[in-house]
Scaffold this motif. Structure first.
Motif, mmCIF file in Angstrom:
data_model
loop_
_atom_site.group_PDB
_atom_site.id
_atom_site.type_symbol
_atom_site.label_atom_id
_atom_site.label_comp_id
_atom_site.label_asym_id
_atom_site.label_seq_id
_atom_site.Cartn_x
_atom_site.Cartn_y
_atom_site.Cartn_z
ATOM 1 N N SER A 18 9.644 0.001 -3.547
ATOM 2 C CA SER A 18 10.032 1.339 -3.125
ATOM 3 C C SER A 18 9.637 2.403 -4.147
ATOM 4 O O SER A 18 9.432 3.559 -3.793
ATOM 5 N N ALA A 19 9.541 2.022 -5.402
ATOM 6 C CA ALA A 19 9.254 2.984 -6.468
ATOM 7 C C ALA A 19 7.870 3.612 -6.298
ATOM 8 O O ALA A 19 7.734 4.832 -6.326
ATOM 9 N N VAL A 20 6.860 2.789 -6.160
ATOM 10 C CA VAL A 20 5.479 3.254 -5.930
ATOM 11 C C VAL A 20 4.777 2.247 -5.019
ATOM 12 O O VAL A 20 5.249 1.137 -4.858
ATOM 13 N N GLU A 21 3.637 2.671 -4.476
ATOM 14 C CA GLU A 21 2.853 1.770 -3.614
ATOM 15 C C GLU A 21 2.341 0.606 -4.461
ATOM 16 O O GLU A 21 1.794 0.809 -5.535
ATOM 17 N N ARG A 22 2.565 -0.623 -4.000
ATOM 18 C CA ARG A 22 2.185 -1.813 -4.775
ATOM 19 C C ARG A 22 1.180 -2.685 -4.035
ATOM 20 O O ARG A 22 1.175 -2.752 -2.811
ATOM 21 N N CYS A 23 0.400 -3.388 -4.821
ATOM 22 C CA CYS A 23 -0.550 -4.368 -4.307
ATOM 23 C C CYS A 23 0.215 -5.660 -4.020
ATOM 24 O O CYS A 23 0.997 -6.109 -4.861
ATOM 25 N N PRO A 24 0.009 -6.282 -2.856
ATOM 26 C CA PRO A 24 0.734 -7.513 -2.530
ATOM 27 C C PRO A 24 0.623 -8.607 -3.596
ATOM 28 O O PRO A 24 1.613 -9.274 -3.899
ATOM 29 N N SER A 25 -0.548 -8.779 -4.188
ATOM 30 C CA SER A 25 -0.696 -9.838 -5.197
ATOM 31 C C SER A 25 0.130 -9.541 -6.452
ATOM 32 O O SER A 25 0.674 -10.455 -7.067
ATOM 33 N N GLU A 26 0.260 -8.263 -6.815
ATOM 34 C CA GLU A 26 1.089 -7.886 -7.973
ATOM 35 C C GLU A 26 2.563 -8.193 -7.692
ATOM 36 O O GLU A 26 3.279 -8.676 -8.567
ATOM 37 N N VAL A 27 2.998 -7.883 -6.478
ATOM 38 C CA VAL A 27 4.398 -8.117 -6.101
ATOM 39 C C VAL A 27 4.688 -9.614 -6.098
ATOM 40 O O VAL A 27 5.713 -10.059 -6.618
ATOM 41 N N GLU A 28 3.765 -10.378 -5.535
ATOM 42 C CA GLU A 28 3.944 -11.832 -5.482
ATOM 43 C C GLU A 28 4.056 -12.407 -6.900
ATOM 44 O O GLU A 28 4.915 -13.250 -7.176
ATOM 45 N N LEU A 54 5.605 -3.485 1.890
ATOM 46 C CA LEU A 54 4.235 -3.795 1.480
ATOM 47 C C LEU A 54 3.292 -3.608 2.654
ATOM 48 O O LEU A 54 3.590 -4.042 3.763
ATOM 49 N N ASP A 55 2.162 -2.987 2.378
ATOM 50 C CA ASP A 55 1.121 -2.833 3.388
ATOM 51 C C ASP A 55 -0.190 -2.709 2.624
ATOM 52 O O ASP A 55 -0.429 -1.712 1.938
ATOM 53 N N ALA A 56 -1.031 -3.731 2.719
ATOM 54 C CA ALA A 56 -2.271 -3.778 1.940
ATOM 55 C C ALA A 56 -3.208 -2.612 2.277
ATOM 56 O O ALA A 56 -3.796 -2.004 1.377
ATOM 57 N N ALA A 57 -3.321 -2.270 3.553
ATOM 58 C CA ALA A 57 -4.206 -1.175 3.959
ATOM 59 C C ALA A 57 -3.692 0.151 3.394
ATOM 60 O O ALA A 57 -4.474 0.977 2.905
ATOM 61 N N ARG A 58 -2.389 0.353 3.446
ATOM 62 C CA ARG A 58 -1.791 1.577 2.906
ATOM 63 C C ARG A 58 -2.015 1.643 1.393
ATOM 64 O O ARG A 58 -2.381 2.681 0.847
ATOM 65 N N MET A 81 -12.537 -3.171 -8.107
ATOM 66 C CA MET A 81 -11.166 -3.318 -8.606
ATOM 67 C C MET A 81 -10.223 -3.807 -7.495
ATOM 68 O O MET A 81 -9.338 -4.616 -7.749
ATOM 69 N N LEU A 82 -10.426 -3.334 -6.280
ATOM 70 C CA LEU A 82 -9.594 -3.788 -5.161
ATOM 71 C C LEU A 82 -9.859 -5.261 -4.850
ATOM 72 O O LEU A 82 -8.930 -6.003 -4.546
ATOM 73 N N ARG A 83 -11.130 -5.687 -4.941
ATOM 74 C CA ARG A 83 -11.445 -7.104 -4.731
ATOM 75 C C ARG A 83 -10.765 -7.961 -5.788
ATOM 76 O O ARG A 83 -10.276 -9.048 -5.504
ATOM 77 N N MET A 84 -10.735 -7.470 -7.018
ATOM 78 C CA MET A 84 -10.093 -8.212 -8.105
ATOM 79 C C MET A 84 -8.589 -8.345 -7.872
ATOM 80 O O MET A 84 -7.964 -9.267 -8.379
ATOM 81 N N LYS A 85 -8.024 -7.436 -7.092
ATOM 82 C CA LYS A 85 -6.604 -7.511 -6.758
ATOM 83 C C LYS A 85 -6.356 -8.420 -5.559
ATOM 84 O O LYS A 85 -5.236 -8.549 -5.100
ATOM 85 N N GLY A 86 -7.420 -9.021 -5.034
ATOM 86 C CA GLY A 86 -7.286 -9.992 -3.949
ATOM 87 C C GLY A 86 -7.114 -9.387 -2.573
ATOM 88 O O GLY A 86 -6.590 -10.038 -1.675
ATOM 89 N N LEU A 87 -7.566 -8.165 -2.385
ATOM 90 C CA LEU A 87 -7.422 -7.515 -1.083
ATOM 91 C C LEU A 87 -8.619 -7.833 -0.191
ATOM 92 O O LEU A 87 -9.719 -8.091 -0.679
ATOM 93 N N SER A 88 -8.401 -7.796 1.120
ATOM 94 C CA SER A 88 -9.454 -8.161 2.067
ATOM 95 C C SER A 88 -10.514 -7.068 2.155
ATOM 96 O O SER A 88 -10.232 -5.889 1.914
#
Length: 159
Positions: A18-28, A54-58, A81-88
C-alpha cells in the motif's frame, strides 16, 4: 526474533504494497524474508493479486513513467531493468506504451545538449561518438540518438 503468523505476514505485506507500487518479485522475496513457507507465500501472493495490492502491468506503467521522467533513462535500459525484475514481456510492452513520444524526445535532446557542453573532442566525428556512447549508456537506441546528434551544433540551441 519471534516467528510471524500467516495473518501477521499477510497484514505486513498489504501495508508494504500500500505504501508504494511494488514489483511482485520484490514482494515475494520480502514475504519469504519474513519467514513464510513456500505454500504460505503463494497464498499471500494470490491474495495480494486478487485484492489488487499487486498488479504487474500497473507497476510497469509507473516504473516506466518514473524512470524516463526522473532518471532520464531510455526505453532499452527501462525494459532491461524490468526484465531483471522478472516481469513478462507483455507487461513491459504495456508499460513502454505509456511513454509520451514528445516528452521522451525532449528528454533525449536536453541530455545530449547538456552532455555536449562538457565533451572535449578533436572533431565532430569524435564528439558524435562520445554523445552516442553516453546516450546508449542511458538506454536510448542508436536510431533515436542519431536523429538528434546530427542536428547538434556546439555553438547554438536546436529544436
Amino acid at each position: 526474533m519471534r516467528e510471524l503468523s500467516e495473518a501477521e505476514i499477510k497484514s505486513k505485506a498489504e501495508a508494504y504494497c500500500s505504501a508504494v507500487e511494488r514489483c511482485p518479485s520484490e514482494v515475494e522475496e520480502k514475504i519469504r524474508k519474513w519467514g513464510a513457507s513456500e505454500e504460505v507465500t503463494a497464498q499471500i501472493m494470490a491474495h495480494l493479486h486478487r485484492e489488487r495490492y499487486l498488479d504487474a502491468a500497473r507497476f510497469c506503467r509507473f516504473y516506466v513513467r518514473d524512470k524516463y521522467r526522473f532518471n532520464q533513462w531510455g526505453r532499452m535500459k527501462i525494459a532491461q531493468m524490468l526484465r531483471m525484475k522478472g516481469l513478462s514481456d507483455g507487461d513491459i510492452q504495456t508499460g513502454l506504451e505509456e511513454i509520451d513520444a514528445e516528452e521522451y524526445d525532449g528528454i533525449l535532446k536536453k541530455l545530449l545538449k547538456q552532455k555536449m557542453k562538457s565533451i572535449k573532442a578533436a572533431n565532430d566525428y569524435e564528439r558524435s561518438m562520445k554523445l552516442i556512447r553516453f546516450a546508449m549508456g542511458r538506454g536510448f537506441t542508436l536510431e533515436e540518438i542519431r536523429r538528434y546528434v546530427n542536428q547538434l551544433d556546439p555553438d547554438e540551441d536546436f529544436d
